[in-house]
Design a protein around this motif. Structure first.
Motif, short mmCIF file in Angstrom:
data_model
loop_
_atom_site.label_atom_id
_atom_site.label_comp_id
_atom_site.label_asym_id
_atom_site.label_seq_id
_atom_site.Cartn_x
_atom_site.Cartn_y
_atom_site.Cartn_z
N ARG A 101 63.15 -6.29 84.71
CA ARG A 101 63.83 -6.89 85.86
C ARG A 101 64.13 -8.37 85.63
O ARG A 101 64.57 -9.06 86.56
N GLN A 102 63.90 -8.83 84.44
CA GLN A 102 64.16 -10.24 84.13
C GLN A 102 65.55 -10.40 83.54
O GLN A 102 66.07 -9.48 82.90
N PRO A 103 66.16 -11.57 83.73
CA PRO A 103 67.51 -11.79 83.18
C PRO A 103 67.49 -11.92 81.67
O PRO A 103 66.43 -11.97 81.03
N LEU A 104 68.67 -12.02 81.11
CA LEU A 104 68.83 -12.03 79.66
C LEU A 104 68.17 -13.25 79.02
O LEU A 104 67.56 -13.13 77.95
N THR A 105 68.25 -14.39 79.66
CA THR A 105 67.66 -15.60 79.08
C THR A 105 66.14 -15.47 78.95
O THR A 105 65.56 -15.88 77.95
N VAL A 106 65.50 -14.88 79.96
CA VAL A 106 64.05 -14.68 79.90
C VAL A 106 63.71 -13.59 78.90
O VAL A 106 62.70 -13.68 78.19
N GLY A 107 64.55 -12.55 78.82
CA GLY A 107 64.30 -11.50 77.84
C GLY A 107 64.33 -12.02 76.41
O GLY A 107 63.52 -11.61 75.57
N ILE A 108 65.27 -12.93 76.13
CA ILE A 108 65.32 -13.53 74.79
C ILE A 108 64.09 -14.39 74.54
O ILE A 108 63.52 -14.39 73.45
N ASP A 109 63.66 -15.13 75.55
CA ASP A 109 62.46 -15.96 75.41
C ASP A 109 61.23 -15.10 75.16
O ASP A 109 60.32 -15.52 74.42
N ASN A 110 61.17 -13.91 75.73
CA ASN A 110 60.02 -13.02 75.53
C ASN A 110 59.95 -12.51 74.10
O ASN A 110 58.89 -12.02 73.67
N MET A 111 61.05 -12.60 73.35
CA MET A 111 61.05 -12.15 71.96
C MET A 111 60.32 -13.11 71.04
O MET A 111 60.05 -12.78 69.88
N ILE A 112 60.02 -14.30 71.52
CA ILE A 112 59.29 -15.29 70.72
C ILE A 112 57.80 -15.05 70.90
O ILE A 112 57.24 -15.34 71.97
N GLY A 113 57.16 -14.50 69.91
CA GLY A 113 55.74 -14.16 70.00
C GLY A 113 54.84 -15.36 69.76
O GLY A 113 55.29 -16.45 69.36
N ALA A 114 53.56 -15.15 69.99
CA ALA A 114 52.58 -16.23 69.82
C ALA A 114 52.27 -16.51 68.36
O ALA A 114 51.95 -17.63 67.99
N TYR A 115 52.38 -15.48 67.50
CA TYR A 115 51.98 -15.64 66.10
C TYR A 115 53.12 -15.40 65.12
O TYR A 115 53.04 -15.83 63.97
N SER A 116 54.15 -14.71 65.53
CA SER A 116 55.28 -14.45 64.63
C SER A 116 56.56 -14.32 65.45
O SER A 116 56.52 -13.88 66.61
N VAL A 117 57.66 -14.70 64.83
CA VAL A 117 58.96 -14.65 65.49
C VAL A 117 59.96 -14.07 64.50
O VAL A 117 60.10 -14.57 63.37
N GLN A 118 60.67 -13.02 64.90
CA GLN A 118 61.75 -12.48 64.11
C GLN A 118 63.03 -13.21 64.51
O GLN A 118 63.77 -12.80 65.40
N TRP A 119 63.28 -14.33 63.81
CA TRP A 119 64.39 -15.19 64.21
C TRP A 119 65.74 -14.49 64.05
O TRP A 119 66.68 -14.81 64.79
N ASN A 120 65.86 -13.56 63.13
CA ASN A 120 67.14 -12.87 63.00
C ASN A 120 67.43 -12.04 64.24
O ASN A 120 68.58 -11.97 64.70
N GLN A 121 66.40 -11.43 64.84
CA GLN A 121 66.61 -10.67 66.07
C GLN A 121 66.84 -11.59 67.27
O GLN A 121 67.64 -11.27 68.15
N VAL A 122 66.17 -12.73 67.29
CA VAL A 122 66.38 -13.69 68.38
C VAL A 122 67.81 -14.20 68.38
O VAL A 122 68.47 -14.26 69.43
N PHE A 123 68.33 -14.55 67.19
CA PHE A 123 69.69 -15.04 67.12
C PHE A 123 70.70 -13.93 67.36
O PHE A 123 71.78 -14.17 67.92
N ALA A 124 70.39 -12.70 66.97
CA ALA A 124 71.27 -11.58 67.27
C ALA A 124 71.38 -11.37 68.78
O ALA A 124 72.48 -11.16 69.32
N ALA A 125 70.24 -11.42 69.47
CA ALA A 125 70.27 -11.29 70.93
C ALA A 125 71.01 -12.45 71.59
O ALA A 125 71.72 -12.27 72.58
N SER A 126 70.87 -13.65 71.04
CA SER A 126 71.57 -14.81 71.59
C SER A 126 73.07 -14.67 71.44
O SER A 126 73.84 -15.03 72.34
#
Length: 280
Positions: A227-252
């Protein structure tokens, strides 16, 4: 020179300098988006490499964000919130702007000044009060709460720009239509609104983009991932210990495409609306 050949068109140095500067600025602003595209196509094992371009492109990140995250649901929520808040703003702002532009009532300037002052309020500073209010109304963690909040923060701008645009339309056109037997609402719909279309489009696109890009209220007023908007959904993709930046930029990139397409389609109306009233 051969006979019949036209004159050679020459550009002044100032024109060439301005064109080169414009292209340089365009490239500067487009560079982050190019970086996003390159990173989205970078394989996961090359995310920490220093090279600007990867050894090979891997576009599986675009399918991964749809399969492994709530991006699809977040996109639907954002479309509903942006569209709903824009429609609500338009329904409220048009009558208010028309009344302030056509009726010289007592306190009219104070009302317009109050509308302008509300634009100075930051959503972040009002989050505690908004949270408490929507908690009392039992609207937290719903799409409706995002529609109402976004509409409230964008209403002032829409009233201001529509009021200025309608005021620039000669009232004699409406009077002529009313003489022909058309009522006030008929004159508004058949005469004023068609002439005010660039201003209406400007208010619509700015409200839609502001609602599309909103983050703080979506993060505070909703908790369920679907139920969260797209901006919050993208922010949720940033984990505490690892980040898949290729997926974050794809979603952006997925998030910015609809707004870019919408703005490109109605860009001429936006420019016309912003320059309304600048020439007497």
């Amino acid at each position: 020179m051969e006979r019949g050949a036209g004159p050679v068109k020459r550009f002044a140095p100032r024109t060439l300098l301005l064109a080169a500067t414009a292209w340089a600025l365009a490239a500067l602003f487009l560079l982050p988006y190019v970086e996003m595209l390159v990173t989205a196509g970078r394989p996961a094992d090359e995310l920490r490499d220093n090279g600007y371009l990867p050894g090979h492109f891997d576009w599986s990140s675009f399918t991964a964000v749809w399969r492994d995250t709530t991006l699809g649901q977040n996109l639907q929520v954002t479309l509903v919130v942006a569209g709903g808040s824009t429609l609500l703003v338009l329904l409220v702002a048009l009558p208010a702007a028309y009344y302030t532009a056509r009726v010289r009532f007592r306190g009219r300037k104070a009302f317009l000044l109050l509308v302008l002052v509300t634009q100075m309020f930051q959503p972040t500073a009002l989050q505690v009060g908004l949270y408490r209010e929507f908690y009392t109304l039992d609207l937290l963690d719903t799409i409706l709460v995002l529609v109402l909040a976004n509409a409230a923060f964008n209403l002032a701008f829409a009233i201001w720009i529509l009021s200025a645009y309608i005021a620039a339309i000669p009232v004699e056109l409406e009077e002529a239509a009313r003489i022909d037997g058309t009522g006030r609402l008929g004159a508004l719909g058949r005469v004023t609104l068609p002439l005010a279309l660039p201003g209406v489009v400007t208010a619509v696109i700015f409200t839609f983009i502001a609602s599309w890009n909103e983050f703080i209220m979506g993060l505070t007023l909703t908790t369920s991932p679907d139920r969260q908007p797209l901006t919050v959904g993208i922010d949720n993709m940033i984990g505490a210990y690892s980040v898949q930046w290729n997926q974050v930029f794809a979603a952006s990139l997925v998030a910015i495409v609809p707004v870019v397409v919408l703005f490109a389609v109605i860009e001429r109306h936006v420019v016309s609306g912003l320059t309304a009233g600048s020439v007497k």
